[in-house]
Design an enzyme around this catalytic site. Structure first.
Site, PDB file in Angstrom:
ATOM      1  N   SER A   1     -46.677 -65.163 -58.284  1.00 23.83           N
ATOM      2  CA  SER A   1     -46.746 -66.476 -58.940  1.00 23.83           C
ATOM      3  C   SER A   1     -47.079 -66.307 -60.413  1.00 23.83           C
ATOM      4  CB  SER A   1     -47.826 -67.332 -58.271  1.00 23.83           C
ATOM      5  OG  SER A   1     -48.078 -68.509 -59.014  1.00 23.83           O
TER       6      SER A   1
ATOM      7  N   TYR B   1     -56.297 -69.375 -54.761  1.00 23.26           N
ATOM      8  CA  TYR B   1     -54.859 -69.109 -54.795  1.00 23.26           C
ATOM      9  C   TYR B   1     -54.512 -68.112 -55.898  1.00 23.26           C
ATOM     10  CZ  TYR B   1     -49.839 -70.011 -55.346  1.00 23.26           C
ATOM     11  OH  TYR B   1     -48.483 -69.874 -55.455  1.00 23.26           O
TER      12      TYR B   1
END
Length: 692
Positions: free
Chosen positions: A569, A582
């Site tokens: 990500s 996350y």
């Protein structure tokens, strides 16, 4: 309007091809003769409709028929130059075509055109080939059928065989067909229904005779220790041996940048054959029917150890036997090749037999591999029948070579389309029932890969696999040749092992792993619980580690290199608000890429990462509540979140799952085959996440 003869021919073909006892996949051909109006003269013209080269009876359609003028086809008899120039006659068929002629005529076209009967079937039934390959097949044919079915000694398919059968039909008006030595059967009749009845009479009568007169142990007494393992043990051992078997089958093609795809079966008939004391003798004799050995090679590789030996001993023995197999195949080629023979196509086996476990078959794609296995099962059935009433005596190796390295077969191979970029590659994609994972699996399949869709929800994984397979043209019956859906909890070590085993058993190996499974909870530090932290780290950090570690073993054993791709990500680089669990997990994944790239490179395994951002539409994570959470953080409506993310990028473009899938494909393609340890941003340009 379709000619009635054509309608009846296609319907007959479908019925015959639907039952494997009648003929093998893509084997045999059927025909009908009739009249149509010549558009040039407006006069009736006699035509032959016959299944074209490479088609399958069970799925035959009108475009799969060759259409020829009978007067011109029969006139070829007067110019036939003899057996030594047999191959020239196939090109001559092109001058007999009616109109555009439909499908390319097969080598058996002469048989159908020259036999004086309105309808002809040429089939490869196991029961018929059992008689055709029995040492005293001629006597057995006479004993079983009297004078209604005539024996034809082996002759290579072609124009002369058509002349032979035409002469036999003329000399034996009482006959309904013939048994072709080493090959199959041919039947004829005045109507389509009568011809079908004659074909089935020959097939079923032969099968009844073998069942009633055959000895109960045609493969000899069972060998101690070579019997089938319990199902779970043999499936686990098959998964453990699959990478070695694929390595063996792919040594030549792997050197050319290609890979074989595999198929595994533990059919009880295979296990019975492998347990028998006569299995080594029979396997060494090879197959006989041309359709069989063209797909299975002249003979299989048979492991000569019982299945209870340690895996390391079994794999070492397979590799040693492979070296002997390659030397033997080279000697076979050298012994029979002529100066103008096609070049050797490789010395690796297409069939690998493991007693107590089952059969691995290999081909350029899953369908080819599966069909090769079906053909060797046909061969086992043939051996059983022949050995039960006589001795199995296939055609000699010189004849096998003439067909395997037939110039016509080489020309057919040359006409095949070039493989797609990822043809022969086997991919496992986690979290692939939706979003980025599903889009990635679909792109890989579109580029020729076989894909395993792994997801927590088995039903959704199976549905996604079927949808992806249909999207690249697979029929409803054959979606598993392209994609399979499996259940996988990436946080569970045993579940990950089962998922990798499932991939190995589905396609014979593993080349490409995409660590995509993920989830996210958007919370500020003080609201992030230990459970929130553990859940995200378990799925993405631990899960990626477990999948990569479990997949790396088979990939190393295959000796074919491979790819591992992490869907990380932008957050692995960029420090955003309310996102500690996350983002920390994604940073863990990003560093796994670097670590594994450094460690696995010596095995030719490349490890790279993709850093997406703002993938809202189609995303499983956003649909699960993440979208609402992030929208609240940024103070926008959830429906406008994609637009918000696009607006903050340099390119002002929204990122979709398909864009991430494109990057996965590119990083696994030949164009980047010297690249490892790379992270590719797919975020439409987020300057704060630039790598530096």
């Amino acid at each position: 309007m379709t000619n009635q003869a054509v309608t009846e021919l296609i319907e007959r073909s479908h019925r015959l091809g639907a039952d494997k006892k009648n003929t093998n996949y893509a084997g045999g051909n059927t025909s009908a003769k009739g009249t149509a109006t010549d558009p040039v003269t407006s006069q009736p013209v006699e035509l032959l409709w016959v299944k074209g080269s490479g088609g399958d009876l069970g799925t035959l359609t009108e475009p799969g028929l060759s259409v020829l003028r009978l007067d011109r086809l029969r006139a070829l008899v007067d110019v036939y130059p003899g057996v030594e120039r047999e191959d020239e006659m196939v090109a001559a068929f092109d001058h007999c075509l009616f109109g555009k002629g439909g499908a390319a005529p097969s080598i058996d076209t002469a048989m159908h055109g020259l036999v004086d009967a309105p309808h002809v079937d040429h089939l490869h039934p196991d029961s018929g080939i059992a008689l055709a390959t029995a040492a005293d097949g001629e006597r057995l044919t006479r004993e079983i059928f009297g004078d209604t079915v005539v024996w034809v000694p082996w002759r290579r398919p072609g124009f002369q065989l058509g002349l032979d059968i035409a002469a036999i039909k003329q000399a034996n008006p009482q006959a309904i067909g013939c048994v072709l030595g080493g090959h199959g059967i041919t039947a004829w009749g005045d109507t389509s229904a009568e011809t079908e009845r004659h074909s089935l009479t020959i097939i079923d009568t032969a099968a009844r005779y073998l069942a009633e007169h055959g000895r109960p142990d045609p493969f000899g007494p069972p060998r101690d220790g070579f019997g089938p393992l319990p199902r779970e043990r043999r499936r686990a051992l098959a998964a453990a041996l699959a990478p070695t078997a694929r390595s063996i089958a792919s040594q030549d093609s792997g050197a050319q940048g290609r890979r074989m795809v595999g198929h595994f079966t533990d059919d009880e008939r295979v296990l019975e054959f492998l347990a028998g004391s006569e299995a080594p003798r029979l396997a060494a004799l090879g197959t006989s029917c041309p359709d069989h050995f063209l797909r299975t090679k002249v003979r299989p590789l048979l492991l000569d150890l019982p299945p209870d030996r340690p895996v390391e001993e079994l794999t070492a023995r397979l590799r040693a036997l492979h070296e002997s197999y390659r030397a033997d195949y080279q000697a076979y080629y050298d012994a029979h090749a002529e100066p103008d023979s096609p070049a050797i196509r490789g010395t690796d086996p297409a069939i690998v037999l493991v007693p107590g476990v089952g059969m691995f078959s290999f081909g350029k794609d899953k369908q080819t591999a599966r069909v090769a296995g079906e053909f060797y099962l046909n061969a086992i059935n043939v051996m059983r029948g022949a050995e039960s009433v006589s001795t199995y005596a296939p055609i000699d190796e010189a004849e096998k070579f003439r067909i395997e390295y037939w110039a016509l077969e080489e020309a057919k191979l040359a006409r095949m389309p070039q493989p797609k970029e990822l043809a022969g590659r086997i991919a496992l994609v986690t979290g692939a029932a939706s979003g980025i994972g599903k889009a990635t699996a679909a792109r890989l399949a579109a580029e020729g890969a076989c894909v395993v869709i792994a997801d927590l929800d088995a039903a959704k994984a199976e549905a996604a696999a079927a949808e992806i397979a249909r999207g690249v043209g697979a029929s409803a019956q054959n979606t598993a040749d392209v994609a399979v859906g499996i259940v996988a909890d990436v946080t569970d070590e045993a579940a990950v092992q089962r998922a990798v085993d499932d991939a190995l058993l589905a396609f014979g190996g593993l080349d490409l792993v995409v660590n995509n499974a993920g989830l996210s909870l958007s919370k500020p530090l003080l609201e992030t619980t230990v459970a929130d932290w553990d859940l995200q780290h378990d799925v993405m950090a631990r899960g990626s580690f477990l999948v990569s570690r479990t997949a790396a073993g088979p990939m190393i054993e295959q000796r074919l290199g491979g790819d591992i791709v992490y869907i990380s990500s932008k957050n692995s680089i960029f420090a955003g608000p309310n996102n500690i669990a996350y983002s920390a997990t994604k940073a863990d994944q990003a560093h796994q890429v670097r670590l594994l790239a450094a460690e696995l490179g010596e095995h030719g395994i490349r490890v790279n990462g993709i850093n997406p951002d703002g993938v809202v539409r189609g995303s499983g994570i956003f649909a699960g509540g993440w979208g609402a959470q992030r929208a609240a953080v940024y103070g926008v409506a959830e429906d406008d979140l994609g637009k918000y993310y696009a607006g903050r990028t340099i390119l002002k473009r929204e990122v979709l799952p398909e864009h991430v899938a494109n990057a996965v494909f590119v990083v696994c393609s030949r164009d980047l085959d010297h690249t490892t340890g790379l992270h590719i941003p797919v975020d439409a340009g987020v300057a704060a996440a630039f790598l530096r």
